[in-house]
Design a protein around this motif. Sequence first.
Motif, short mmCIF file in Angstrom:
data_model
loop_
_atom_site.label_atom_id
_atom_site.label_comp_id
_atom_site.label_asym_id
_atom_site.label_seq_id
_atom_site.Cartn_x
_atom_site.Cartn_y
_atom_site.Cartn_z
N LEU A 106 0.84 -1.18 0.00
CA LEU A 106 0.00 0.00 0.00
C LEU A 106 0.88 1.24 0.00
CD1 LEU A 106 -2.64 -0.97 2.70
CD2 LEU A 106 -2.81 -1.18 0.23
N PRO A 107 0.56 2.22 -0.82
CA PRO A 107 1.32 3.47 -0.77
C PRO A 107 1.05 4.21 0.53
CG PRO A 107 -0.51 3.64 -2.31
CD PRO A 107 -0.48 2.22 -1.83
N VAL A 108 2.07 4.89 1.04
CA VAL A 108 1.97 5.65 2.28
C VAL A 108 2.09 7.13 1.95
CG1 VAL A 108 2.98 6.05 4.56
CG2 VAL A 108 2.99 3.76 3.58
N VAL A 132 -2.27 3.99 2.86
CA VAL A 132 -2.10 4.34 4.26
C VAL A 132 -1.82 5.83 4.31
CG1 VAL A 132 -0.71 4.00 6.34
CG2 VAL A 132 -1.17 2.07 4.82
N ASN A 133 -2.62 6.58 5.07
CA ASN A 133 -2.49 8.04 5.15
C ASN A 133 -2.30 8.43 6.61
OD1 ASN A 133 -3.38 8.70 2.22
ND2 ASN A 133 -4.86 7.24 3.00
N LEU A 170 4.59 -1.22 7.74
CA LEU A 170 5.67 -1.94 7.06
C LEU A 170 5.14 -2.41 5.72
CD1 LEU A 170 7.13 -4.06 10.02
CD2 LEU A 170 7.90 -1.85 9.15
N ALA A 171 5.46 -1.64 4.68
CA ALA A 171 4.91 -1.92 3.35
C ALA A 171 5.29 -3.30 2.85
CB ALA A 171 5.39 -0.85 2.37
N LYS A 172 6.54 -3.72 3.09
CA LYS A 172 6.97 -5.01 2.55
C LYS A 172 6.23 -6.18 3.21
CE LYS A 172 11.00 -5.62 5.57
NZ LYS A 172 10.57 -6.73 6.38
N GLN A 178 -2.81 -6.39 11.43
CA GLN A 178 -3.23 -6.43 10.03
C GLN A 178 -3.67 -5.04 9.59
OE1 GLN A 178 -6.38 -9.32 10.04
NE2 GLN A 178 -4.98 -11.04 10.23
N PRO A 179 -3.86 -4.83 8.29
CA PRO A 179 -4.30 -3.51 7.81
C PRO A 179 -5.64 -3.05 8.41
CG PRO A 179 -3.45 -4.78 5.98
CD PRO A 179 -3.50 -5.72 7.17
#
Length: 164
Positions: free
Chosen positions: A40-42, A64-65, A98-100, A114-115
């Motif tokens: 997910l882009p941050v 993620v904002n 943690l994007a990865k 989790q998200p």
Amino acid sequence: MQESNNNCSGGSNRREFLRAGGCLVTAVAALGLPSSLAALPVAETKGAGPANEKRFPLPASDSVNIDRQTQVILIRFQNSVYAFALACPHEHAAVKWLAKDKRFQCSKHDSQYQPNGTYTAGRATRNLDRFAIRKEDASIVIDLHRWFESDKDPAGWASAVVQV
């Protein structure tokens, strides 16, 4: 120098393996990863409005904002929007994305979430706290004075989501 296909080094098998791997990489690059598998882009964001209620643009896609001023994480994930406190419920250390690994993690004791904020591992004993949110037109409105702790108010915690 010509390489034999029948040698003991497995050159032919290695070549076939690399060729198949290259085809797989090319196919993934052409088709793209499913959205649930892509990171997910941050982005940094900033809410507008009075101190007790902030308005954010509805994220256009999964992302993620983070609003550091109000200590809020606004996440859109698989057609749902959640607003979390930026602090881990264990000892209130900052939570990072943690994007990865496609998950949140406490920066102090490595509790993992989790998200959607569900606790999965670590010292914490409950899910990330969710703020009350609602959708108004193309905005998400977060009530900063009303939040839900999953162990004290499971129904409230479960309802603190906007479906998009």
